[in-house]
Motif scaffolding. Sequence first.
Motif, mmCIF file in Angstrom:
data_model
loop_
_atom_site.group_PDB
_atom_site.id
_atom_site.type_symbol
_atom_site.label_atom_id
_atom_site.label_comp_id
_atom_site.label_asym_id
_atom_site.label_seq_id
_atom_site.Cartn_x
_atom_site.Cartn_y
_atom_site.Cartn_z
ATOM 1 N N ARG A 207 -66.081 -5.156 130.247
ATOM 2 C CA ARG A 207 -64.795 -4.442 130.336
ATOM 3 C C ARG A 207 -64.809 -3.212 129.450
ATOM 4 O O ARG A 207 -64.267 -2.168 129.819
ATOM 5 N N ILE A 208 -65.412 -3.313 128.267
ATOM 6 C CA ILE A 208 -65.524 -2.141 127.390
ATOM 7 C C ILE A 208 -66.460 -1.130 128.029
ATOM 8 O O ILE A 208 -66.162 0.062 128.079
ATOM 9 N N GLU A 209 -67.576 -1.589 128.520
ATOM 10 C CA GLU A 209 -68.615 -0.713 129.042
ATOM 11 C C GLU A 209 -68.199 0.000 130.336
ATOM 12 O O GLU A 209 -68.449 1.182 130.495
ATOM 13 N N GLU A 210 -67.545 -0.709 131.221
ATOM 14 C CA GLU A 210 -67.276 -0.172 132.542
ATOM 15 C C GLU A 210 -65.800 0.064 132.851
ATOM 16 O O GLU A 210 -65.484 0.760 133.806
ATOM 17 N N GLY A 211 -64.931 -0.530 132.069
ATOM 18 C CA GLY A 211 -63.512 -0.495 132.403
ATOM 19 C C GLY A 211 -62.804 0.785 132.026
ATOM 20 O O GLY A 211 -63.221 1.509 131.131
ATOM 21 N N ASP A 212 -61.737 1.042 132.738
ATOM 22 C CA ASP A 212 -60.862 2.168 132.436
ATOM 23 C C ASP A 212 -59.765 1.620 131.522
ATOM 24 O O ASP A 212 -58.687 1.236 131.973
ATOM 25 N N ILE A 213 -60.090 1.555 130.233
ATOM 26 C CA ILE A 213 -59.179 0.948 129.268
ATOM 27 C C ILE A 213 -58.917 1.931 128.138
ATOM 28 O O ILE A 213 -59.667 2.878 127.927
ATOM 29 N N SER A 214 -57.848 1.655 127.411
ATOM 30 C CA SER A 214 -57.526 2.501 126.259
ATOM 31 C C SER A 214 -58.428 2.127 125.085
ATOM 32 O O SER A 214 -59.039 1.057 125.059
ATOM 33 N N PHE A 215 -58.480 3.016 124.101
ATOM 34 C CA PHE A 215 -59.270 2.737 122.906
ATOM 35 C C PHE A 215 -58.712 1.517 122.181
ATOM 36 O O PHE A 215 -59.466 0.689 121.670
ATOM 37 N N GLU A 216 -57.403 1.372 122.153
ATOM 38 C CA GLU A 216 -56.766 0.227 121.494
ATOM 39 C C GLU A 216 -57.185 -1.080 122.168
ATOM 40 O O GLU A 216 -57.483 -2.075 121.492
ATOM 41 N N GLU A 217 -57.207 -1.081 123.507
ATOM 42 C CA GLU A 217 -57.644 -2.261 124.250
ATOM 43 C C GLU A 217 -59.123 -2.532 123.962
ATOM 44 O O GLU A 217 -59.541 -3.673 123.788
ATOM 45 N N GLY A 218 -59.925 -1.490 123.894
ATOM 46 C CA GLY A 218 -61.339 -1.627 123.565
ATOM 47 C C GLY A 218 -61.536 -2.206 122.178
ATOM 48 O O GLY A 218 -62.413 -3.060 121.965
ATOM 49 N N GLU A 219 -60.740 -1.750 121.209
ATOM 50 C CA GLU A 219 -60.790 -2.288 119.836
ATOM 51 C C GLU A 219 -60.474 -3.776 119.837
ATOM 52 O O GLU A 219 -61.153 -4.555 119.178
ATOM 53 N N ARG A 220 -59.430 -4.139 120.566
ATOM 54 C CA ARG A 220 -59.033 -5.547 120.647
ATOM 55 C C ARG A 220 -60.162 -6.379 121.258
ATOM 56 O O ARG A 220 -60.502 -7.451 120.751
ATOM 57 N N LEU A 221 -60.776 -5.880 122.329
ATOM 58 C CA LEU A 221 -61.879 -6.584 122.974
ATOM 59 C C LEU A 221 -63.084 -6.694 122.030
ATOM 60 O O LEU A 221 -63.728 -7.744 121.959
ATOM 61 N N ALA A 222 -63.381 -5.620 121.316
ATOM 62 C CA ALA A 222 -64.520 -5.632 120.386
ATOM 63 C C ALA A 222 -64.296 -6.681 119.293
ATOM 64 O O ALA A 222 -65.218 -7.433 118.953
ATOM 65 N N ARG A 223 -63.080 -6.737 118.730
ATOM 66 C CA ARG A 223 -62.783 -7.752 117.706
ATOM 67 C C ARG A 223 -62.945 -9.156 118.274
ATOM 68 O O ARG A 223 -63.503 -10.040 117.617
ATOM 69 N N SER A 224 -62.486 -9.358 119.506
ATOM 70 C CA SER A 224 -62.591 -10.694 120.104
ATOM 71 C C SER A 224 -64.047 -11.048 120.399
ATOM 72 O O SER A 224 -64.451 -12.201 120.252
ATOM 73 N N ILE A 225 -64.853 -10.055 120.781
ATOM 74 C CA ILE A 225 -66.278 -10.312 121.037
ATOM 75 C C ILE A 225 -66.982 -10.728 119.751
ATOM 76 O O ILE A 225 -67.770 -11.672 119.739
ATOM 77 N N VAL A 226 -66.692 -10.032 118.661
ATOM 78 C CA VAL A 226 -67.300 -10.382 117.376
ATOM 79 C C VAL A 226 -66.855 -11.793 116.967
ATOM 80 O O VAL A 226 -67.663 -12.577 116.447
ATOM 81 N N GLY A 227 -65.609 -12.142 117.227
ATOM 82 C CA GLY A 227 -65.132 -13.498 116.943
ATOM 83 C C GLY A 227 -65.839 -14.540 117.796
ATOM 84 O O GLY A 227 -66.192 -15.625 117.315
ATOM 85 N N LEU A 228 -66.068 -14.211 119.075
ATOM 86 C CA LEU A 228 -66.819 -15.114 119.953
ATOM 87 C C LEU A 228 -68.253 -15.293 119.440
ATOM 88 O O LEU A 228 -68.790 -16.394 119.439
ATOM 89 N N ASP A 229 -68.847 -14.179 119.022
ATOM 90 C CA ASP A 229 -70.212 -14.242 118.478
ATOM 91 C C ASP A 229 -70.259 -15.124 117.231
ATOM 92 O O ASP A 229 -71.201 -15.889 117.035
ATOM 93 N N ARG A 230 -69.244 -15.018 116.401
ATOM 94 C CA ARG A 230 -69.165 -15.828 115.172
ATOM 95 C C ARG A 230 -69.103 -17.305 115.537
ATOM 96 O O ARG A 230 -69.803 -18.134 114.947
ATOM 97 N N ALA A 231 -68.291 -17.639 116.534
ATOM 98 C CA ALA A 231 -68.187 -19.029 116.991
ATOM 99 C C ALA A 231 -69.512 -19.500 117.587
ATOM 100 O O ALA A 231 -69.970 -20.618 117.311
ATOM 101 N N LEU A 232 -70.139 -18.654 118.382
ATOM 102 C CA LEU A 232 -71.425 -19.004 118.979
ATOM 103 C C LEU A 232 -72.486 -19.243 117.900
ATOM 104 O O LEU A 232 -73.263 -20.202 117.997
#
Length: 151
Positions: free
Chosen positions: A75-100
């Motif tokens: 979604r970050i790479e290909e999506g038409d999203i706002s920077f704020e939405e991208g920031e939120r997604l990036a934080r959630s990805i890092v959290g997912l990575d932490r859990a993994l």
Amino acid sequence: MQEYQRKQLLERVDREGATVGAEIPERIAVQGEEIDLHEFVFEIKRRETYPASERERVDRAKKNLRRERLQRRQRIEEGDISFEEGERLARSIVGLDRALNALENLQPTDLEGEAMAQETADKKRWMSFLKQALGHEDTSSGRLGGAGRGR
């Protein structure tokens, strides 16, 4: 979102060590299902070992977390999203990575299997000892029994 911002976010989520200091999200929607991720990870990590029945549950969770991470990154790479939405997604990805990372570092232990393997090894050692002590054929050296005979 500007292209340079997109690249910054992607670089952040792909960076080695991005999870240092990151927190596992309390709740997260994974594959359309809300889960208490923080509680799940710490419930599993609290145990020193976990049985085979739990291993399947953990493996399924890791698979779903990886799939969710990939979708969010796309979604970050290909999506038409706002920077704020991208920031939120990036934080959630890092959290997912932490859990993994936390789930990947678990030491699965099948206590029953280990006990059986230990018992089998003990029996083999005992039988080997008895054969040697009673002078039965020692197949490893090719000599026949009768300890001390002919020497």
